[in-house]
Enzyme design. Structure first.
Site, PDB file in Angstrom:
ATOM      1  N   TYR A  76       0.838  -1.210   0.000  1.00 27.58           N
ATOM      2  CA  TYR A  76       0.000   0.000   0.000  1.00 27.58           C
ATOM      3  C   TYR A  76       0.870   1.256   0.000  1.00 27.58           C
ATOM      4  O   TYR A  76       0.693   2.153  -0.826  1.00 27.58           O
ATOM      5  CB  TYR A  76      -0.922  -0.034   1.219  1.00 27.58           C
ATOM      6  CG  TYR A  76      -1.884   1.131   1.326  1.00 27.58           C
ATOM      7  CD1 TYR A  76      -3.103   1.100   0.660  1.00 27.58           C
ATOM      8  CD2 TYR A  76      -1.590   2.235   2.120  1.00 27.58           C
ATOM      9  CE1 TYR A  76      -3.997   2.171   0.769  1.00 27.58           C
ATOM     10  CE2 TYR A  76      -2.469   3.296   2.230  1.00 27.58           C
ATOM     11  CZ  TYR A  76      -3.679   3.258   1.562  1.00 27.58           C
ATOM     12  OH  TYR A  76      -4.557   4.311   1.664  1.00 27.58           O
ATOM     13  N   LYS A 134       1.314   4.047  -2.978  1.00 34.79           N
ATOM     14  CA  LYS A 134       0.990   5.470  -2.753  1.00 34.79           C
ATOM     15  C   LYS A 134       2.231   6.346  -2.965  1.00 34.79           C
ATOM     16  O   LYS A 134       2.111   7.466  -3.471  1.00 34.79           O
ATOM     17  CB  LYS A 134       0.408   5.670  -1.352  1.00 34.79           C
ATOM     18  CG  LYS A 134      -0.958   5.004  -1.148  1.00 34.79           C
ATOM     19  CD  LYS A 134      -2.029   5.580  -2.050  1.00 34.79           C
ATOM     20  CE  LYS A 134      -3.414   5.046  -1.700  1.00 34.79           C
ATOM     21  NZ  LYS A 134      -4.469   5.587  -2.581  1.00 34.79           N
TER      22      LYS A 134
HETATM   23  N1  NAP Z   1      -9.736   6.438   4.790  1.00 30.26           N
HETATM   24  C1  NAP Z   1      -8.496   6.800   5.074  1.00 30.26           C
HETATM   25  O1  NAP Z   1      -8.115   6.974   6.245  1.00 30.26           O
HETATM   26  C2  NAP Z   1      -7.520   7.017   3.970  1.00 30.26           C
HETATM   27  C3  NAP Z   1      -6.257   7.515   4.314  1.00 30.26           C
HETATM   28  C4  NAP Z   1      -5.334   7.733   3.316  1.00 30.26           C
HETATM   29  C5  NAP Z   1      -5.658   7.485   2.001  1.00 30.26           C
HETATM   30  N2  NAP Z   1      -6.870   7.001   1.690  1.00 30.26           N
HETATM   31  C6  NAP Z   1      -7.155   6.755   0.272  1.00 30.26           C
HETATM   32  O2  NAP Z   1      -8.342   7.413  -0.083  1.00 30.26           O
HETATM   33  C7  NAP Z   1      -8.960   6.726  -1.156  1.00 30.26           C
HETATM   34  C8  NAP Z   1     -10.411   6.488  -0.815  1.00 30.26           C
HETATM   35  O3  NAP Z   1     -10.460   5.663   0.335  1.00 30.26           O
HETATM   36  P1  NAP Z   1     -11.732   5.611   1.277  1.00 30.26           P
HETATM   37  O4  NAP Z   1     -11.226   5.596   2.655  1.00 30.26           O
HETATM   38  O5  NAP Z   1     -12.718   6.625   0.855  1.00 30.26           O
HETATM   39  O6  NAP Z   1     -12.237   4.111   0.953  1.00 30.26           O
HETATM   40  P2  NAP Z   1     -13.654   3.476   0.644  1.00 30.26           P
HETATM   41  O7  NAP Z   1     -14.732   4.215   1.336  1.00 30.26           O
HETATM   42  O8  NAP Z   1     -13.476   2.026   0.896  1.00 30.26           O
HETATM   43  O9  NAP Z   1     -13.810   3.717  -0.922  1.00 30.26           O
HETATM   44  C9  NAP Z   1     -13.026   3.038  -1.843  1.00 30.26           C
HETATM   45  C10 NAP Z   1     -13.660   3.245  -3.201  1.00 30.26           C
HETATM   46  O10 NAP Z   1     -12.836   2.632  -4.205  1.00 30.26           O
HETATM   47  C11 NAP Z   1     -13.628   1.745  -4.990  1.00 30.26           C
HETATM   48  N3  NAP Z   1     -12.765   0.657  -5.415  1.00 30.26           N
HETATM   49  C12 NAP Z   1     -11.961  -0.116  -4.636  1.00 30.26           C
HETATM   50  N4  NAP Z   1     -11.339  -1.033  -5.374  1.00 30.26           N
HETATM   51  C13 NAP Z   1     -11.741  -0.836  -6.652  1.00 30.26           C
HETATM   52  C14 NAP Z   1     -11.462  -1.481  -7.872  1.00 30.26           C
HETATM   53  N5  NAP Z   1     -10.652  -2.533  -7.941  1.00 30.26           N
HETATM   54  N6  NAP Z   1     -12.055  -1.028  -9.005  1.00 30.26           N
HETATM   55  C15 NAP Z   1     -12.908   0.022  -8.952  1.00 30.26           C
HETATM   56  N7  NAP Z   1     -13.207   0.674  -7.815  1.00 30.26           N
HETATM   57  C16 NAP Z   1     -12.642   0.242  -6.688  1.00 30.26           C
HETATM   58  C17 NAP Z   1     -14.758   1.306  -4.040  1.00 30.26           C
HETATM   59  O11 NAP Z   1     -15.927   0.868  -4.716  1.00 30.26           O
HETATM   60  P3  NAP Z   1     -16.196  -0.705  -5.005  1.00 30.26           P
HETATM   61  O12 NAP Z   1     -15.786  -1.444  -3.769  1.00 30.26           O
HETATM   62  O13 NAP Z   1     -17.643  -0.788  -5.317  1.00 30.26           O
HETATM   63  O14 NAP Z   1     -15.355  -1.028  -6.181  1.00 30.26           O
HETATM   64  C18 NAP Z   1     -15.042   2.623  -3.345  1.00 30.26           C
HETATM   65  O15 NAP Z   1     -15.825   3.468  -4.159  1.00 30.26           O
HETATM   66  C19 NAP Z   1      -8.152   5.452  -1.373  1.00 30.26           C
HETATM   67  O16 NAP Z   1      -7.268   5.645  -2.453  1.00 30.26           O
HETATM   68  C20 NAP Z   1      -7.371   5.298  -0.070  1.00 30.26           C
HETATM   69  O17 NAP Z   1      -6.168   4.600  -0.250  1.00 30.26           O
HETATM   70  C21 NAP Z   1      -7.813   6.764   2.637  1.00 30.26           C
END
Ligand code: NAP
Length: 256
Positions: free
Chosen positions: A161, A165
């Site tokens: 991961y 990133k």
């Molecule tokens: N939450 C945190 O604390 C955090 C911190 C740092 C960075 N981030 C980053 O922020 C971004 C969003 O994360 P989030 O926390 O909002 O997560 P989330 O709520 O789980 O959303 C992830 C999204 O990505 C889609 N997705 C995942 N795998 C996919 C695939 N193979 N093909 C197409 N769509 C896919 C999911 O939809 P489906 O499952 O329906 O495909 C969902 O819409 C990510 O890049 C994550 O690494 C998050």
């Protein structure tokens, strides 16, 4: 209002938001729609995307859903065709879709590595390769890549991961280098610890939640709504001279 519309308004723009059906991506998709953009949400599951399209409609905004597994190169190519043929060339690309397989490094499998790199780094690369040059040819565009603290530091089994990133931060700089002089600003957003479906396991442990919150300067962990206006800023005319940067939207987490 006309000044604010001029600098931040997105009317007439088409924005592709991967991962726009959940968490951070959803908040950004809805914000962009409310600022006037037509929003194309890309994710795997239809039902959460339909909810976002309905939410956008509730705000008088226009949204469409495109279902695809972005970890699959052929599916990414099909999505690109679908977008260009069905909706035209996008003005804004937000890569928020991401997976979070983070076993201890010793236990990380080749499959974990491949899926994580494919969804979190290769898909943003392929989408950027498809849309970036077209934005540059038209003289205006915005690419926003959602990265992570773990692009910059290790914590909690960063494994594949963090590597993906960190690669995405590097890709953002390369995209900015390639296309900024043609009006395409490319930036990354680095969240702190944000409560979304992705981080449910973290938020299940109150002590961990409190520890992360205490490390911020604003005294709390992130919520998806923190990212809406930041996405509008980076997607808008206001960010005309902001490119190649990582904007930390983390309540000061990374500054302590
Ligand atoms: N939450 C945190 O604390 C955090 C911190 C740092 C960075 N981030 C980053 O922020 C971004 C969003 O994360 P989030 O926390 O909002 O997560 P989330 O709520 O789980 O959303 C992830 C999204 O990505 C889609 N997705 C995942 N795998 C996919 C695939 N193979 N093909 C197409 N769509 C896919 C999911 O939809 P489906 O499952 O329906 O495909 C969902 O819409 C990510 O890049 C994550 O690494 C998050």
């Amino acid at each position: 209002m006309s000044y604010l519309n001029e600098v931040f308004g997105l009317r007439g723009r088409t924005a592709v938001v991967t991962g726009g059906s959940s968490g951070i991506g959803r908040a950004m998709a809805v914000a962009l729609g409310r600022a006037g953009a037509r929003v194309l949400v890309v994710a795997r599951r239809e039902a959460p995307m339909a909810e976002v399209v309905a939410e956008l409609r509730g705000y008088g905004a226009v949204g469409h859903a495109i279902s695809a597994d972005l970890a699959d190169r052929a599916a990414v190519a099909a999505v690109i065709d679908k977008i260009i043929c069905g909706y035209g060339e996008p003005d804004v690309l937000i890569n928020s879709a991401g997976v979070n397989r983070r076993p201890p490094l010793d236990e990380l499998t080749e499959d974990d590595w491949d899926v994580t790199l494919a969804a979190n780094l290769t898909a943003p690369f392929l989408l950027g390769q498809a849309f970036g040059p077209r934005m540059a040819a038209r003289g205006w565009g915005r690419i926003i890549n959602v990265v992570s603290q773990q692009a910059f530091r290790a914590y909690g089994n960063s494994g594949a991961y963090g590597a993906a990133k960190a690669g995405l931060v590097g890709l953002t700089r390369s995209q900015a280098e390639a296309w900024s002089r043609h009006g395409v600003c490319c930036n990354a957003i680095a969240p702190g610890v944000v409560h979304t479906p992705l981080t449910e396991p973290v938020f299940a442990d109150p002590a961990t939640v409190a520890r992360h919150a205490a490390r911020t300067m604003i005294g709390r962990n992130g919520v998806p709504q923190d990212f809406g206006a930041c996405a509008i800023f980076l997607a808008s005319n206001a960010a005309v001279a902001v490119t190649g940067q990582t904007l930390f939207v983390d309540g000061g987490y990374s500054a302590t």
